[in-house]
Motif scaffolding. Structure first.
Motif, PDB file in Angstrom:
ATOM      1  N   UNK A 216       0.816  -1.209   0.000  1.00 19.91           N
ATOM      2  CA  UNK A 216       0.000   0.000   0.000  1.00 19.91           C
ATOM      3  C   UNK A 216       0.853   1.264   0.000  1.00 19.91           C
ATOM      4  N   UNK A 217       2.013   1.203   0.628  1.00 27.55           N
ATOM      5  CA  UNK A 217       2.904   2.363   0.632  1.00 27.55           C
ATOM      6  C   UNK A 217       3.582   2.553  -0.716  1.00 27.55           C
ATOM      7  N   UNK A 218       3.628   1.490  -1.495  1.00 27.86           N
ATOM      8  CA  UNK A 218       4.354   1.500  -2.775  1.00 27.86           C
ATOM      9  C   UNK A 218       5.797   1.945  -2.545  1.00 27.86           C
ATOM     10  N   UNK A 219       6.343   1.544  -1.394  1.00 27.30           N
ATOM     11  CA  UNK A 219       7.731   1.847  -1.050  1.00 27.30           C
ATOM     12  C   UNK A 219       8.178   0.864   0.010  1.00 27.30           C
ATOM     13  N   UNK A 220       9.450   0.894   0.326  1.00 27.76           N
ATOM     14  CA  UNK A 220      10.006  -0.056   1.270  1.00 27.76           C
ATOM     15  C   UNK A 220      10.438   0.612   2.563  1.00 27.76           C
ATOM     16  N   UNK A 221      10.517  -0.148   3.649  1.00 29.92           N
ATOM     17  CA  UNK A 221      11.016   0.412   4.898  1.00 29.92           C
ATOM     18  C   UNK A 221      12.471   0.863   4.776  1.00 29.92           C
ATOM     19  N   UNK A 222      12.823   1.782   5.644  1.00 30.29           N
ATOM     20  CA  UNK A 222      14.217   2.209   5.744  1.00 30.29           C
ATOM     21  C   UNK A 222      14.798   1.852   7.103  1.00 30.29           C
ATOM     22  N   UNK A 223      13.933   1.631   8.097  1.00 33.05           N
ATOM     23  CA  UNK A 223      14.407   1.269   9.433  1.00 33.05           C
ATOM     24  C   UNK A 223      13.265   0.716  10.269  1.00 33.05           C
ATOM     25  N   UNK A 224      13.600  -0.171  11.198  1.00 35.33           N
ATOM     26  CA  UNK A 224      12.649  -0.609  12.215  1.00 35.33           C
ATOM     27  C   UNK A 224      12.888   0.280  13.424  1.00 35.33           C
ATOM     28  N   UNK A 225      11.923   1.134  13.725  1.00 39.73           N
ATOM     29  CA  UNK A 225      12.088   2.090  14.812  1.00 39.73           C
ATOM     30  C   UNK A 225      11.872   1.437  16.165  1.00 39.73           C
ATOM     31  N   UNK A 226      10.840   0.634  16.287  1.00 41.16           N
ATOM     32  CA  UNK A 226      10.564  -0.091  17.525  1.00 41.16           C
ATOM     33  C   UNK A 226      10.038  -1.474  17.185  1.00 41.16           C
ATOM     34  N   UNK A 227      10.279  -2.423  18.055  1.00 41.88           N
ATOM     35  CA  UNK A 227       9.737  -3.766  17.875  1.00 41.88           C
ATOM     36  C   UNK A 227       9.700  -4.465  19.237  1.00 41.88           C
ATOM     37  N   UNK A 228       8.591  -5.103  19.500  1.00 34.50           N
ATOM     38  CA  UNK A 228       8.430  -5.832  20.751  1.00 34.50           C
ATOM     39  C   UNK A 228       7.651  -7.104  20.471  1.00 34.50           C
ATOM     40  N   UNK A 229       8.054  -8.186  21.086  1.00 35.16           N
ATOM     41  CA  UNK A 229       7.385  -9.465  20.883  1.00 35.16           C
ATOM     42  C   UNK A 229       7.239 -10.196  22.211  1.00 35.16           C
ATOM     43  N   UNK A 230       6.261 -11.115  22.259  1.00 33.32           N
ATOM     44  CA  UNK A 230       5.992 -11.910  23.451  1.00 33.32           C
ATOM     45  C   UNK A 230       6.142 -13.378  23.082  1.00 33.32           C
ATOM     46  N   UNK A 231       6.924 -14.148  23.832  1.00 25.02           N
ATOM     47  CA  UNK A 231       7.102 -15.573  23.503  1.00 25.02           C
ATOM     48  C   UNK A 231       5.825 -16.370  23.713  1.00 25.02           C
TER      49      UNK A 231
END
Length: 389
Positions: A216-231
């Motif tokens: 939808x953005x018709x573009x690609x990421x440049x960086x992951x600013x934040x990320x959090x996950x739960x096992x």
């Protein structure tokens, strides 16, 4: 209501078509007796005049025979060498690979080595490097490989993209995408909770959120600013297997992406299943557009366009209105099969997911895992050593 019921009837009971005597029929061979196969391949094949369900392979010979009988495959292969025997069958033209993620690379490479085109379930591999190797081999052999992000072939998501491309709502500021599944969708012991087999929420529903963000953005990421996950659990084998994740990404053109997936969303009060989240919302300079149920829009979806200062409207798109092939009841998988067969047969496809798209998507799945500390899934031990036995 009549249209909805008619769609569901045809989705569940697709009319079989006569095979085209003037076109080359493609014999499909399926690796594994996966639960996704009936909806992703078997039923769509009934309405495609150039597709033949030729053979199925499973580790258990009796299971392979039963699966073939139940779903209409002409042959079955079973036992320790069943997968390879299927690939070695000279009558097989195409391999459908719905195996666990961690086996995608090995068996897709072996299929390509055997000269077969491959319809490959997503995510294509455990790593971007593996995806790149698959497409390099496919290109060298002039074979078709398609990562099966089936929703991309449906008119609904393409209509959302067309609205954004028209600039009716101006430039994109932010895109949010969520995809969740109720607890029990992947029960304890399911392959989706196996680190060695490429399990985890980011690999399963999460790879869709990364894909729809980029599309939808018709573009690609440049960086992951934040990320959090739960096992998934506190057990040692699950410390790198996420049941849910959240991530914020920066994209080209100053777009922000917010992603969330949950493969095991807890029930309300422990007893009431939650309604799955299946939406993507795009906030623009001059309004917003939201698609509900971008994943399986063939059952039902809505596209809500809210221009600033103007009346809101709701659109639906179940077919291409005669501009391209398709019926209102065609599933995302049926549209996907149409495009895949067109490419294999040397025809132009309505839309396509190319090698760079697949490789880039896997790259950003890995980047999210790097940011949240869970790390990439294990690299396959399979090494391609050329076509010699």
């Amino acid at each position: 209501m009549f249209a909805l019921l008619s769609r569901i009837h045809h989705i569940l009971n697709p009319p079989k078509v006569k095979k085209d005597d003037h076109a080359r029929t493609l014999n499909f061979g399926c690796l594994g007796a996966a639960k996704i196969t009936p909806g992703a391949l078997v039923k769509p094949s009934h309405t495609h005049p150039e597709v033949n369900l030729y053979a199925i392979a499973a580790r258990d010979e009796k299971r392979a025979e039963a699966y073939a009988k139940e779903h209409g495959f002409q042959k079955s292969y079973g036992g320790e060498n069943g997968y390879q025997d299927l690939i070695d069958d000279p009558n097989v033209h195409v391999i459908y690979n719905p195996l666990p993620n961690g086996l995608h690379f090995e068996w897709t490479m072996k299929a390509l080595k055997g000269g077969k085109h491959v319809l490959l379930e997503k995510p294509a591999t455990n790593t971007a490097a593996e995806a790149a190797e698959i497409f390099s081999l496919a290109a060298s052999k002039n074979l078709v490989v398609l990562e099966a992000f089936h929703y991309r072939f449906h008119p609904a998501i393409q209509r959302v993209r067309a609205i954004l491309d028209s600039k009716e709502l101006g430039c994109i500021n932010k895109i949010s995408a969520s995809l969740t599944a109720p607890a029990g969708t992947a029960p304890d012991g399911d392959i989706r909770w196996s680190y060695k087999l490429g399990g985890g929420s980011t690999m399963d529903p999460g790879c869709y959120t990364v894909n729809v963000l980029r599309y939808l953005a018709c573009s690609n990421p440049t960086a992951v600013l934040t990320a959090r996950a739960v096992p998934y659990s506190s057990r040692p084998e699950h410390q790198k297997v996420d049941k849910m994740f959240w991530a914020t990404l920066a994209l080209e053109e100053d777009i922000i992406g917010e992603l969330h997936s949950n493969l095991d969303e807890a029930k309300i009060f422990g007893i009431i299943p939650r309604i799955p989240k299946l939406s993507a919302t795009v906030q623009c300079e001059k309004g917003t557009v939201e698609i509900f149920n971008f994943l399986i829009p063939h059952y039902y979806h809505s596209i809500t366009v809210s221009p600033t200062g103007k009346p809101r409207r709701i659109e639906k798109a179940y077919s291409f209105n005669g501009v391209w092939k398709g019926e209102d009841w065609w599933t995302t998988y049926r549209y996907q099969l149409e495009a895949f067969v067109d490419r294999v047969q040397g025809r132009a496809a309505q839309t396509w997911i190319g090698s760079e798209d697949t490789i880039t998507n896997m790259k950003w799945v890995e980047e999210i895992y790097a940011k949240d500390g869970f790390g990439s899934r294990p690299t396959s031990k399979y090494v391609y050593r050329g076509d010699s036995k």
